[in-house]
Design a protein around this motif. Structure first.
Motif, PDB file in Angstrom:
ATOM      1  N   VAL A  12      10.939 -24.289 -59.270  1.00  0.00           N
ATOM      2  CA  VAL A  12      10.336 -25.019 -60.381  1.00  0.00           C
ATOM      3  C   VAL A  12      10.460 -26.519 -60.133  1.00  0.00           C
ATOM      4  N   VAL A  13       9.380 -27.237 -60.370  1.00  0.00           N
ATOM      5  CA  VAL A  13       9.411 -28.698 -60.392  1.00  0.00           C
ATOM      6  C   VAL A  13       8.965 -29.091 -61.789  1.00  0.00           C
ATOM      7  N   ARG A  14       9.771 -29.867 -62.484  1.00  0.00           N
ATOM      8  CA  ARG A  14       9.458 -30.252 -63.852  1.00  0.00           C
ATOM      9  C   ARG A  14       9.921 -31.681 -64.100  1.00  0.00           C
ATOM     10  N   PRO A  15       9.405 -32.303 -65.152  1.00  0.00           N
ATOM     11  CA  PRO A  15       9.859 -33.662 -65.474  1.00  0.00           C
ATOM     12  C   PRO A  15      11.333 -33.640 -65.843  1.00  0.00           C
ATOM     13  N   HIS A  16      12.033 -34.682 -65.476  1.00  0.00           N
ATOM     14  CA  HIS A  16      13.458 -34.808 -65.788  1.00  0.00           C
ATOM     15  C   HIS A  16      13.628 -35.209 -67.249  1.00  0.00           C
ATOM     16  N   GLU A  17      14.498 -34.504 -67.964  1.00  0.00           N
ATOM     17  CA  GLU A  17      14.821 -34.865 -69.347  1.00  0.00           C
ATOM     18  C   GLU A  17      16.139 -35.613 -69.351  1.00  0.00           C
ATOM     19  N   GLU A  18      16.144 -36.772 -69.958  1.00  0.00           N
ATOM     20  CA  GLU A  18      17.377 -37.542 -70.060  1.00  0.00           C
ATOM     21  C   GLU A  18      18.354 -36.817 -70.967  1.00  0.00           C
ATOM     22  N   LYS A  19      19.581 -36.639 -70.483  1.00  0.00           N
ATOM     23  CA  LYS A  19      20.632 -36.049 -71.309  1.00  0.00           C
ATOM     24  C   LYS A  19      21.083 -37.085 -72.334  1.00  0.00           C
ATOM     25  N   ARG A  20      21.779 -36.594 -73.330  1.00  0.00           N
ATOM     26  CA  ARG A  20      22.289 -37.498 -74.358  1.00  0.00           C
ATOM     27  C   ARG A  20      23.109 -38.586 -73.683  1.00  0.00           C
ATOM     28  N   SER A  21      23.173 -39.740 -74.322  1.00  0.00           N
ATOM     29  CA  SER A  21      23.858 -40.867 -73.702  1.00  0.00           C
ATOM     30  C   SER A  21      25.313 -40.928 -74.158  1.00  0.00           C
ATOM     31  N   PHE A  63      32.237 -24.460 -79.652  1.00  0.00           N
ATOM     32  CA  PHE A  63      30.981 -23.872 -79.188  1.00  0.00           C
ATOM     33  C   PHE A  63      30.024 -24.990 -78.807  1.00  0.00           C
ATOM     34  N   PRO A  64      29.464 -24.962 -77.592  1.00  0.00           N
ATOM     35  CA  PRO A  64      28.648 -26.084 -77.117  1.00  0.00           C
ATOM     36  C   PRO A  64      27.321 -26.195 -77.859  1.00  0.00           C
ATOM     37  N   VAL A  65      27.194 -27.235 -78.655  1.00  0.00           N
ATOM     38  CA  VAL A  65      25.970 -27.482 -79.409  1.00  0.00           C
ATOM     39  C   VAL A  65      25.365 -28.799 -78.929  1.00  0.00           C
ATOM     40  N   THR A  66      25.980 -29.915 -79.257  1.00  0.00           N
ATOM     41  CA  THR A  66      25.421 -31.216 -78.882  1.00  0.00           C
ATOM     42  C   THR A  66      25.513 -31.450 -77.379  1.00  0.00           C
ATOM     43  N   ARG A  67      26.422 -30.785 -76.724  1.00  0.00           N
ATOM     44  CA  ARG A  67      26.597 -30.910 -75.276  1.00  0.00           C
ATOM     45  C   ARG A  67      25.319 -30.555 -74.520  1.00  0.00           C
ATOM     46  N   GLY A  68      24.522 -29.652 -75.049  1.00  0.00           N
ATOM     47  CA  GLY A  68      23.302 -29.232 -74.379  1.00  0.00           C
ATOM     48  C   GLY A  68      22.067 -30.010 -74.785  1.00  0.00           C
ATOM     49  N   MET A  69      22.240 -31.018 -75.636  1.00  0.00           N
ATOM     50  CA  MET A  69      21.087 -31.764 -76.149  1.00  0.00           C
ATOM     51  C   MET A  69      20.598 -32.809 -75.158  1.00  0.00           C
ATOM     52  N   ASN A  70      19.299 -33.042 -75.188  1.00  0.00           N
ATOM     53  CA  ASN A  70      18.756 -34.174 -74.456  1.00  0.00           C
ATOM     54  C   ASN A  70      18.787 -35.387 -75.403  1.00  0.00           C
ATOM     55  N   LYS A  71      18.339 -36.519 -74.917  1.00  0.00           N
ATOM     56  CA  LYS A  71      18.422 -37.758 -75.700  1.00  0.00           C
ATOM     57  C   LYS A  71      17.639 -37.674 -77.012  1.00  0.00           C
ATOM     58  N   GLN A  72      16.459 -37.096 -76.944  1.00  0.00           N
ATOM     59  CA  GLN A  72      15.617 -36.997 -78.150  1.00  0.00           C
ATOM     60  C   GLN A  72      16.265 -36.077 -79.185  1.00  0.00           C
ATOM     61  N   GLN A  73      16.792 -34.949 -78.751  1.00  0.00           N
ATOM     62  CA  GLN A  73      17.468 -34.031 -79.674  1.00  0.00           C
ATOM     63  C   GLN A  73      18.702 -34.688 -80.282  1.00  0.00           C
ATOM     64  N   LYS A  74      19.441 -35.420 -79.463  1.00  0.00           N
ATOM     65  CA  LYS A  74      20.663 -36.069 -79.969  1.00  0.00           C
ATOM     66  C   LYS A  74      20.299 -37.151 -80.975  1.00  0.00           C
ATOM     67  N   THR A  75      19.183 -37.849 -80.770  1.00  0.00           N
ATOM     68  CA  THR A  75      18.723 -38.837 -81.741  1.00  0.00           C
ATOM     69  C   THR A  75      18.369 -38.159 -83.055  1.00  0.00           C
ATOM     70  N   GLU A  76      17.646 -37.045 -82.980  1.00  0.00           N
ATOM     71  CA  GLU A  76      17.308 -36.281 -84.186  1.00  0.00           C
ATOM     72  C   GLU A  76      18.584 -35.827 -84.907  1.00  0.00           C
ATOM     73  N   TYR A  77      19.548 -35.355 -84.138  1.00  0.00           N
ATOM     74  CA  TYR A  77      20.826 -34.913 -84.679  1.00  0.00           C
ATOM     75  C   TYR A  77      21.565 -36.076 -85.366  1.00  0.00           C
ATOM     76  N   LEU A  78      21.659 -37.210 -84.679  1.00  0.00           N
ATOM     77  CA  LEU A  78      22.363 -38.361 -85.261  1.00  0.00           C
ATOM     78  C   LEU A  78      21.679 -38.844 -86.531  1.00  0.00           C
ATOM     79  N   ASN A  79      20.350 -38.837 -86.555  1.00  0.00           N
ATOM     80  CA  ASN A  79      19.628 -39.207 -87.775  1.00  0.00           C
ATOM     81  C   ASN A  79      20.023 -38.293 -88.925  1.00  0.00           C
ATOM     82  N   ALA A  80      20.072 -36.994 -88.661  1.00  0.00           N
ATOM     83  CA  ALA A  80      20.426 -36.030 -89.704  1.00  0.00           C
ATOM     84  C   ALA A  80      21.867 -36.223 -90.166  1.00  0.00           C
ATOM     85  N   VAL A  81      22.778 -36.473 -89.228  1.00  0.00           N
ATOM     86  CA  VAL A  81      24.180 -36.714 -89.574  1.00  0.00           C
ATOM     87  C   VAL A  81      24.301 -37.968 -90.431  1.00  0.00           C
TER      88      VAL A  81
END
Length: 167
Positions: free
Chosen positions: A41-50, A121-139
């Motif tokens: 598989v070749v796919r675009p790289h997703e930035e992990k959470r910072s 249990f690994p939740v935020t550890r598996g997030m990419n940057k966009q998901q972590k931003t959505e998560y932080l907004n909700a928090v």
């Protein structure tokens, strides 16, 4: 002889890509011997959470712990369960399957326990940057909506390109 393991290589330049491709024949040979069939598989790289996003999450949980009636770790577990799990269940079939099989059916108090140390249990550890931003907004919305005063990420040297403030 060790078993083949998943091979993932991130490349940003043609030179990096060619170096990764040069290693593929040996990797694919071993993988086919061990697994039979493989996906390439070749796919675009997703930035992990910072790291800044991680620090901000921990800071907000500490601040909630100082102001509220739970510890920082308990707030972290609550935020993971209430906000992180829905994001990851929506975006990852693998996460949804494991969460549903291992945790979803448990009583609420046990779910909270699984989100905290020592289970964590690994939740935020598996997030990419966009998901972590959505998560932080909700928090942010959740905790400030309960009256907690949280550090503005703009005051901690976190640029707007790394975190978007909740509206």
């Amino acid at each position: 002889m060790s078993k083949a393991k998943a091979y993932i290589n991130t490349a940003a330049t043609l030179q990096e890509s060619m170096a990764a491709i040069a290693r593929l024949p040996g990797i694919v040979t071993r993988a086919i011997q061990d697994w039979g069939r493989v996906d390439i598989v070749v796919r675009p790289h997703e930035e992990k959470r910072s790291l800044d996003q991680n620090r901000l999450q921990r800071l907000w949980c500490r601040e909630a712990g100082e102001q509220g009636d739970m510890t920082a770790e308990e707030y972290r577990g609550q935020m993971k369960l209430h906000h992180g799990v829905p994001i990851m269940r929506r975006d990852s079939e693998e996460f949804a399957e494991k969460y549903d099989r291992l945790i979803k059916w448990r009583p609420y108090e046990e779910k909270l326990e699984f989100m905290q140390s020592p289970f964590d249990f690994p939740v935020t550890r598996g997030m990419n940057k966009q998901q972590k931003t959505e998560y932080l907004n909700a928090v942010y919305v959740d905790l400030t909506g309960r009256g907690f005063r949280l550090t503005d990420p703009g005051l901690k040297g976190i640029g707007p390109d790394q975190y978007r403030e909740a509206a």
